[in-house]
Design a protein around this motif. Structure first.
Motif, mmCIF file in Angstrom:
data_model
loop_
_atom_site.group_PDB
_atom_site.id
_atom_site.type_symbol
_atom_site.label_atom_id
_atom_site.label_comp_id
_atom_site.label_asym_id
_atom_site.label_seq_id
_atom_site.Cartn_x
_atom_site.Cartn_y
_atom_site.Cartn_z
ATOM 1 N N ASN A 1 0.794 -1.041 0.101
ATOM 2 C CA ASN A 1 -0.192 -0.237 0.212
ATOM 3 C C ASN A 1 0.904 1.009 -0.028
ATOM 4 O O ASN A 1 0.184 2.080 0.013
ATOM 5 C CB ASN A 1 -1.222 0.013 1.382
ATOM 6 C CG ASN A 1 -1.769 -1.029 1.496
ATOM 7 O OD1 ASN A 1 -2.260 -0.701 0.557
ATOM 8 N ND2 ASN A 1 -1.591 -2.162 1.898
ATOM 9 N N LEU B 1 -7.957 -1.578 -0.874
ATOM 10 C CA LEU B 1 -7.902 0.011 -1.326
ATOM 11 C C LEU B 1 -8.091 -0.387 -2.908
ATOM 12 O O LEU B 1 -8.141 0.869 -4.103
ATOM 13 C CB LEU B 1 -6.375 0.395 -1.397
ATOM 14 C CG LEU B 1 -6.205 1.010 0.610
ATOM 15 C CD1 LEU B 1 -4.710 0.938 0.165
ATOM 16 C CD2 LEU B 1 -7.274 1.795 0.108
ATOM 17 N N GLU C 1 -8.321 3.685 -5.112
ATOM 18 C CA GLU C 1 -7.753 4.630 -3.997
ATOM 19 C C GLU C 1 -6.044 4.640 -3.996
ATOM 20 O O GLU C 1 -5.463 5.009 -3.332
ATOM 21 C CB GLU C 1 -8.050 4.580 -2.407
ATOM 22 C CG GLU C 1 -9.724 5.543 -2.512
ATOM 23 C CD GLU C 1 -10.317 5.136 -1.188
ATOM 24 O OE1 GLU C 1 -9.115 4.729 0.023
ATOM 25 O OE2 GLU C 1 -11.830 5.164 -0.776
ATOM 26 N N LYS D 1 -5.735 -5.744 2.288
ATOM 27 C CA LYS D 1 -5.905 -3.798 2.673
ATOM 28 C C LYS D 1 -5.234 -3.420 1.017
ATOM 29 O O LYS D 1 -6.578 -2.343 0.681
ATOM 30 C CB LYS D 1 -4.972 -3.209 3.186
ATOM 31 C CG LYS D 1 -5.044 -1.872 3.919
ATOM 32 C CD LYS D 1 -6.118 -1.284 4.176
ATOM 33 C CE LYS D 1 -6.839 0.226 4.513
ATOM 34 N NZ LYS D 1 -7.676 0.547 4.843
ATOM 35 N N LYS E 1 -11.989 0.285 -4.284
ATOM 36 C CA LYS E 1 -12.249 1.898 -3.870
ATOM 37 C C LYS E 1 -11.816 2.894 -4.726
ATOM 38 O O LYS E 1 -12.382 3.784 -4.944
ATOM 39 C CB LYS E 1 -12.264 1.766 -2.259
ATOM 40 C CG LYS E 1 -12.750 2.120 -1.516
ATOM 41 C CD LYS E 1 -12.673 1.760 -0.507
ATOM 42 C CE LYS E 1 -13.150 0.925 0.778
ATOM 43 N NZ LYS E 1 -12.717 1.994 2.727
#
Length: 525
Positions: free
Chosen positions: A51, A124, A129, A120, A127
């Motif tokens: 991430n 993301l 993101e 995670k 979304k």
């Protein structure tokens, strides 16, 4: 202790399969000591956060007892750290073990890149993101680690997927499969020894007795060995074995008087020096600036910062400095002015500026073999150029940032400024000044490389340098950075990849070989 009664049976040999693991926990000093912390028969798992962007600076601080030291993060982004660990492969050698029978060795240092927090990441991604996709990370790693395919295990080589993606919590069937694959990778790199079973009791005793400070003297180890009927030779042999397995650290050829049961003792002292930017110690601003801008420091500065004026009869400042020099983390400047600490310096992503202005000749590219240079090669060359064996006196410019992979020198003899660049598998030399003096700058660097070839004779593949230049030919189809060579009569440039040729604007190339410059008076000190 009851398991080892005092009779001959305690020396029996047993066949036991051990896997030793160690975790650096992302500590910044580990990167500086990585060459000595990694092992020849090992699998090294490098974990990156899926991430975060590979070009981001991670939260990697120098610290002591949980407290951050200094005001800045480690001046390396994640991709640079990954490349630095892979490059250590060229400096790892099978250690000579004293008094231990090596039955078989198999493999070499292997590397696996694992991506954490995959759960995670997927969240993301749904979304929209994400700052950087897994595909983009794999693209970067494939390009930057292309020369390490012989030691790199990829998640899916056919699809050019380097990273093994794993979740932070929970274990899916896919992760069980990944774990099984990594276990098989680990099993491909091993060493088989014949050792007495009493050594394992010795190992536990050492850990118990050194729990407070993390290290102990060799005499203390001898005393513990005597309690279980081990001779001094057996104690030293066991310590060399523990070192080879990364259980404990015993640098027998550099500092035979101390055994490090917990490497954190080394990490903490190195953190004190690197993190001096906080200026919480009783040292001058000038000393702090010297280390920050040039990576150079004095002995008394090192003693105050690393040891905080605390006397230790087992592990002294002299011991630490001797060890750091032996491990090629610290370099003696040889002229008595101080010491050079390359890991205190910033690292440039693109250290070689290919643009040339009117006062410069074309950068000279020196290639010393097919593979990459050992990690310590460039800073060792820097110390030679600053030392008494260099044919001329070179000085560092005042309060100008000098980088871990790019150093600039001033020299009155060559009436200009010389910059050398660590290209990982080549050294670049730039000269800014009267062109006639560039050939003497070339002579100075070649003297250094000749000296280096003797010092690094253990490293296979290093040969006398080829002298090349950046290819700028308009008729060459290769748009990436690559090199060309001069013909024997020095009238033609020939591309090393496309064989394109050019005879135009040769003045900026042949100045390096100008006979007028070779007759200049050489300053010796």
């Amino acid at each position: 202790h009851d398991l080892l009664p005092k009779h001959e049976a305690s020396d029996e040999l047993y066949k036991v399969h051990w896997i030793y693991t160690s975790n650096s926990a992302g500590q910044a000093p580990f990167l500086d000591l990585a060459t000595e912390m990694l092992r020849y028969n090992s699998t090294n798992i490098i974990v990156v956060n899926l991430n975060e962007k590979l070009m981001d600076n991670p939260n990697c601080f120098y610290s002591y007892e949980g407290m951050k030291i200094g005001k800045t993060k480690r001046p390396l982004h994640t991709l640079q750290q990954v490349k630095g660990l892979f490059r250590c492969k060229y400096s790892i050698k099978p250690p000579p073990l004293k008094g231990v029978k090596v039955i078989e060795r198999c493999g070499k240092p292997n590397f696996v890149v694992a991506g954490s927090r995959y759960d995670k990441y997927k969240e993301l991604k749904e979304k929209n993101e994400l700052e950087e996709t897994l595909e983009k990370k794999n693209e970067y790693l494939n390009r930057e680690l292309a020369e390490y395919e012989d030691v790199r295990f990829d998640y899916n080589k056919d699809k050019h997927e380097v990273i093994f993606p794993v979740n932070m919590l929970g274990r899916t069937s896919e992760e069980h499969e990944i774990a099984e694959r990594i276990r098989k990778i680990v099993s491909q790199s091993y060493v088989q020894y014949e050792i007495p079973i009493r050594w394992f009791l010795f190992q536990l005793e050492l850990k118990l007795k050194a729990s407070n400070r993390g290290y102990m003297s060799i005499n203390e180890c001898y005393q513990i060995g005597e309690t279980i009927d081990m001779t001094k030779d057996e104690v030293e042999a066991a310590l060399c074995y523990f070192h080879d397995m990364s259980i404990y650290l015993y640098f027998h050829s550099i500092l035979p008087s101390i055994v490090f049961i917990n490497p954190q003792a080394l990490f903490d002292k190195l953190s004190h020096v690197i993190g001096i930017g906080s200026n919480t110690y009783p040292v001058s601003v000038a000393d702090v600036n010297d280390l920050t801008f040039t990576g150079i420091f004095r002995y008394d500065f090192f003693d105050i910062v690393a040891f905080r004026d605390m006397y230790d009869e087992v592990f002294s400042c002299d011991d630490f400095l001797k060890l750091m020099k032996g491990l090629e983390v610290v370099y003696d400047l040889l002229d008595g002015t101080g010491y050079y600490l390359p890991c205190a310096q910033l690292v440039l992503d693109e250290p070689l500026d290919i643009n040339v202005n009117d006062s410069e000749v074309e950068p000279l590219i020196l290639v010393l073999g097919e593979g990459r240079l050992p990690r310590s090669f460039f800073p060792t060359l820097v110390t030679y150029l600053l030392g008494p064996d260099c044919p001329t006196r070179l000085n560092l410019p005042t309060y100008v940032y000098l980088y871990r992979n790019k150093i600039t020198f001033q020299c009155s003899t060559i009436a200009g400024i010389m910059t050398i660049v660590d290209g990982v598998n080549w050294i670049a030399v730039r000269y800014c000044g009267p062109h006639v003096f560039s050939c003497y700058a070339r002579y100075v660097v070649l003297c250094g490389l000749e000296w280096m070839l003797g010092k690094f004779s253990w490293c296979s593949g290093l040969v006398s340098p080829k002298e090349l230049f950046i290819c700028r030919m308009t008729n060459c189809s290769n748009s990436s950075l690559h090199f060309c060579r001069l013909s024997e009569d020095r009238k033609t440039l020939i591309c090393m990849t496309s064989n394109a040729c050019s005879e135009s604007n040769m003045k900026l190339h042949v100045s390096w070989f100008d006979e007028k410059g070779s007759k200049l008076k050489r300053e010796v000190y």
